[in-house]
Write a protein that holds these residues in place. Sequence first.
Motif, PDB file in Angstrom:
ATOM      1  N   LEU A 175       2.198 -29.237 -14.965  1.00 26.12           N
ATOM      2  CA  LEU A 175       3.392 -28.558 -15.461  1.00 26.12           C
ATOM      3  C   LEU A 175       3.044 -27.205 -16.072  1.00 26.12           C
ATOM      4  N   LEU A 176       1.910 -27.147 -16.756  1.00 24.03           N
ATOM      5  CA  LEU A 176       1.475 -25.885 -17.341  1.00 24.03           C
ATOM      6  C   LEU A 176       1.179 -24.863 -16.251  1.00 24.03           C
ATOM      7  N   MET A 177       0.511 -25.284 -15.195  1.00 23.60           N
ATOM      8  CA  MET A 177       0.187 -24.365 -14.114  1.00 23.60           C
ATOM      9  C   MET A 177       1.450 -23.841 -13.440  1.00 23.60           C
ATOM     10  N   ALA A 178       2.380 -24.749 -13.139  1.00 17.53           N
ATOM     11  CA  ALA A 178       3.623 -24.321 -12.499  1.00 17.53           C
ATOM     12  C   ALA A 178       4.419 -23.400 -13.420  1.00 17.53           C
ATOM     13  N   GLY A 179       4.412 -23.695 -14.724  1.00 23.42           N
ATOM     14  CA  GLY A 179       5.131 -22.850 -15.671  1.00 23.42           C
ATOM     15  C   GLY A 179       4.550 -21.457 -15.756  1.00 23.42           C
ATOM     16  N   VAL A 180       3.225 -21.363 -15.844  1.00 18.19           N
ATOM     17  CA  VAL A 180       2.570 -20.049 -15.884  1.00 18.19           C
ATOM     18  C   VAL A 180       2.848 -19.286 -14.598  1.00 18.19           C
ATOM     19  N   ARG A 181       2.805 -19.986 -13.482  1.00 17.23           N
ATOM     20  CA  ARG A 181       3.074 -19.341 -12.185  1.00 17.23           C
ATOM     21  C   ARG A 181       4.447 -18.684 -12.158  1.00 17.23           C
ATOM     22  N   PHE A 182       5.496 -19.436 -12.473  1.00 21.26           N
ATOM     23  CA  PHE A 182       6.846 -18.908 -12.329  1.00 21.26           C
ATOM     24  C   PHE A 182       7.209 -17.942 -13.455  1.00 21.26           C
ATOM     25  N   LEU A 183       6.703 -18.185 -14.666  1.00 24.40           N
ATOM     26  CA  LEU A 183       7.016 -17.264 -15.753  1.00 24.40           C
ATOM     27  C   LEU A 183       6.385 -15.895 -15.493  1.00 24.40           C
ATOM     28  N   SER A 184       5.131 -15.881 -15.068  1.00 23.90           N
ATOM     29  CA  SER A 184       4.469 -14.600 -14.799  1.00 23.90           C
ATOM     30  C   SER A 184       5.130 -13.889 -13.620  1.00 23.90           C
ATOM     31  N   ALA A 185       5.492 -14.638 -12.572  1.00 23.94           N
ATOM     32  CA  ALA A 185       6.172 -14.025 -11.423  1.00 23.94           C
ATOM     33  C   ALA A 185       7.528 -13.463 -11.834  1.00 23.94           C
ATOM     34  N   GLY A 186       8.266 -14.221 -12.647  1.00 24.49           N
ATOM     35  CA  GLY A 186       9.571 -13.756 -13.091  1.00 24.49           C
ATOM     36  C   GLY A 186       9.488 -12.534 -13.968  1.00 24.49           C
ATOM     37  N   VAL A 187       8.526 -12.504 -14.883  1.00 22.89           N
ATOM     38  CA  VAL A 187       8.354 -11.339 -15.766  1.00 22.89           C
ATOM     39  C   VAL A 187       7.993 -10.103 -14.954  1.00 22.89           C
ATOM     40  N   LEU A 188       7.060 -10.244 -14.011  1.00 19.46           N
ATOM     41  CA  LEU A 188       6.655  -9.104 -13.183  1.00 19.46           C
ATOM     42  C   LEU A 188       7.823  -8.569 -12.360  1.00 19.46           C
ATOM     43  N   LEU A 189       8.567  -9.470 -11.725  1.00 19.45           N
ATOM     44  CA  LEU A 189       9.673  -9.036 -10.875  1.00 19.45           C
ATOM     45  C   LEU A 189      10.796  -8.433 -11.706  1.00 19.45           C
ATOM     46  N   LEU A 190      11.124  -9.030 -12.851  1.00 22.87           N
ATOM     47  CA  LEU A 190      12.182  -8.495 -13.700  1.00 22.87           C
ATOM     48  C   LEU A 190      11.798  -7.127 -14.257  1.00 22.87           C
ATOM     49  N   ALA A 191      10.544  -6.969 -14.677  1.00 22.54           N
ATOM     50  CA  ALA A 191      10.087  -5.670 -15.183  1.00 22.54           C
ATOM     51  C   ALA A 191      10.202  -4.602 -14.100  1.00 22.54           C
ATOM     52  N   PHE A 192       9.808  -4.944 -12.876  1.00 21.62           N
ATOM     53  CA  PHE A 192       9.911  -3.986 -11.764  1.00 21.62           C
ATOM     54  C   PHE A 192      11.367  -3.585 -11.533  1.00 21.62           C
ATOM     55  N   LEU A 193      12.268  -4.558 -11.556  1.00 24.47           N
ATOM     56  CA  LEU A 193      13.677  -4.267 -11.296  1.00 24.47           C
ATOM     57  C   LEU A 193      14.278  -3.398 -12.404  1.00 24.47           C
ATOM     58  N   LEU A 194      13.960  -3.705 -13.660  1.00 25.51           N
ATOM     59  CA  LEU A 194      14.502  -2.916 -14.765  1.00 25.51           C
ATOM     60  C   LEU A 194      13.953  -1.495 -14.755  1.00 25.51           C
ATOM     61  N   LEU A 195      12.674  -1.342 -14.414  1.00 25.20           N
ATOM     62  CA  LEU A 195      12.065  -0.009 -14.376  1.00 25.20           C
ATOM     63  C   LEU A 195      12.601   0.837 -13.228  1.00 25.20           C
ATOM     64  N   THR A 196      13.113   0.184 -12.194  1.00 24.27           N
ATOM     65  CA  THR A 196      13.656   0.922 -11.042  1.00 24.27           C
ATOM     66  C   THR A 196      15.174   1.063 -11.104  1.00 24.27           C
ATOM     67  N   GLY A 197      15.756   0.839 -12.280  1.00 19.45           N
ATOM     68  CA  GLY A 197      17.162   1.149 -12.479  1.00 19.45           C
ATOM     69  C   GLY A 197      18.135   0.002 -12.366  1.00 19.45           C
ATOM     70  N   HIS A 198      17.667  -1.206 -12.083  1.00 19.28           N
ATOM     71  CA  HIS A 198      18.574  -2.344 -12.011  1.00 19.28           C
ATOM     72  C   HIS A 198      18.982  -2.787 -13.419  1.00 19.28           C
ATOM     73  N   LYS A 199      20.170  -3.372 -13.510  1.00 20.94           N
ATOM     74  CA  LYS A 199      20.667  -3.855 -14.791  1.00 20.94           C
ATOM     75  C   LYS A 199      20.763  -5.375 -14.779  1.00 20.94           C
ATOM     76  N   LEU A 200      20.673  -5.959 -15.977  1.00 24.26           N
ATOM     77  CA  LEU A 200      20.808  -7.408 -16.086  1.00 24.26           C
ATOM     78  C   LEU A 200      22.211  -7.834 -15.670  1.00 24.26           C
ATOM     79  N   PRO A 201      22.342  -8.986 -15.035  1.00 24.78           N
ATOM     80  CA  PRO A 201      23.676  -9.443 -14.605  1.00 24.78           C
ATOM     81  C   PRO A 201      24.503  -9.913 -15.789  1.00 24.78           C
ATOM     82  N   SER A 202      25.791 -10.116 -15.548  1.00 26.90           N
ATOM     83  CA  SER A 202      26.665 -10.668 -16.575  1.00 26.90           C
ATOM     84  C   SER A 202      26.303 -12.128 -16.827  1.00 26.90           C
ATOM     85  N   LEU A 203      26.917 -12.709 -17.857  1.00 25.69           N
ATOM     86  CA  LEU A 203      26.482 -14.016 -18.342  1.00 25.69           C
ATOM     87  C   LEU A 203      26.645 -15.124 -17.300  1.00 25.69           C
TER      88      LEU A 203
END
Length: 305
Positions: A37-65
């Motif tokens: 569970l720790l390995m899977a969590g680190v995998r998806f959290l790191s992937a999500g952080v990297l992808l979200l950071a890339f999207l925010l830096l390239t002008g994308h905005k967070l979606p509505s709730l």
Amino acid sequence: MRFRQVLPLIGALFALYIIWGSTYFVIRIGVESWPPLLMAGVRFLSAGVLLLAFLLLTGHKLPSLRPLLNAALIGVLLLAIGNGFVTVAEHQDVPSGIAAVVVATVPLFTLCFSRLFGIKTRKLEWMGIAIGLAGIILLNSGGNLSGNPWGALIIMVGSMSWAFGSVYGSRIELPSGMMAGAIEMLAAGIVLLVASLLTGERLTTLPTREGFMAVAYLALFGSIIAINAYMYLIRNVSPAVATSYAYVNPVVAVLLGTGFGGEHLSGVEWLALGVIILAVVLVTLGKYLFPAPPVVTPCETRKPR
């Protein structure tokens, strides 16, 4: 079709066929030095952080709730439960090739859940489901899973969760583009890390170099690249082509597991692999290979006045 148009298609299919097929073998390497569970969590959290950071830096905005919460729910169903349970099962010594064969049943469960949402199902597709169930029974009697019923059950529950999430996700509002994948991976990573903490997982020793490389490969290639390749295919090719990974992945996983991981499949398990792939082909390609006869509705004739 020009080469510039064919090249992205070839790259996306390669990502789904080879990269997604290889993730089962890489997970097997990773769980040798990581708690699952720790390995899977680190995998998806790191992937999500990297992808979200890339999207925010390239002008994308967070979606509505609402779409954000919907994406988080789909992330839990597909990634936290669907993929997380596969990781747990492989940690319990289920061979990576066998895990991939069981996961190949996802299109069969997807068809069943689609029926619950009112999507019509042909007799040919129900025949595919019946053949797939026969393949599962064969697989569970073949040796690797017959001695590990909990491993088989865990993967089956994960496959059902992935199938339900896929059907439900197509009927709710989700963030557009890659933002949906970023939110899904972030939510899955958080849920998996919380589950790891609650179940008492601990890193008694530092993971090996191979363990760190496995997580890096799964996060970058298996999550960010392959998931976006799948999104590209869904938008640009027929669903039959986009979902064809379902019967290619188990073949790739079995070849890697037996060729490099020292795994062994019995004759019954090889037969089960063929039966399940046949079932998935019937479910995913049946409407193209055996199209239903056209329905002719008689026109009303009006008498002249």
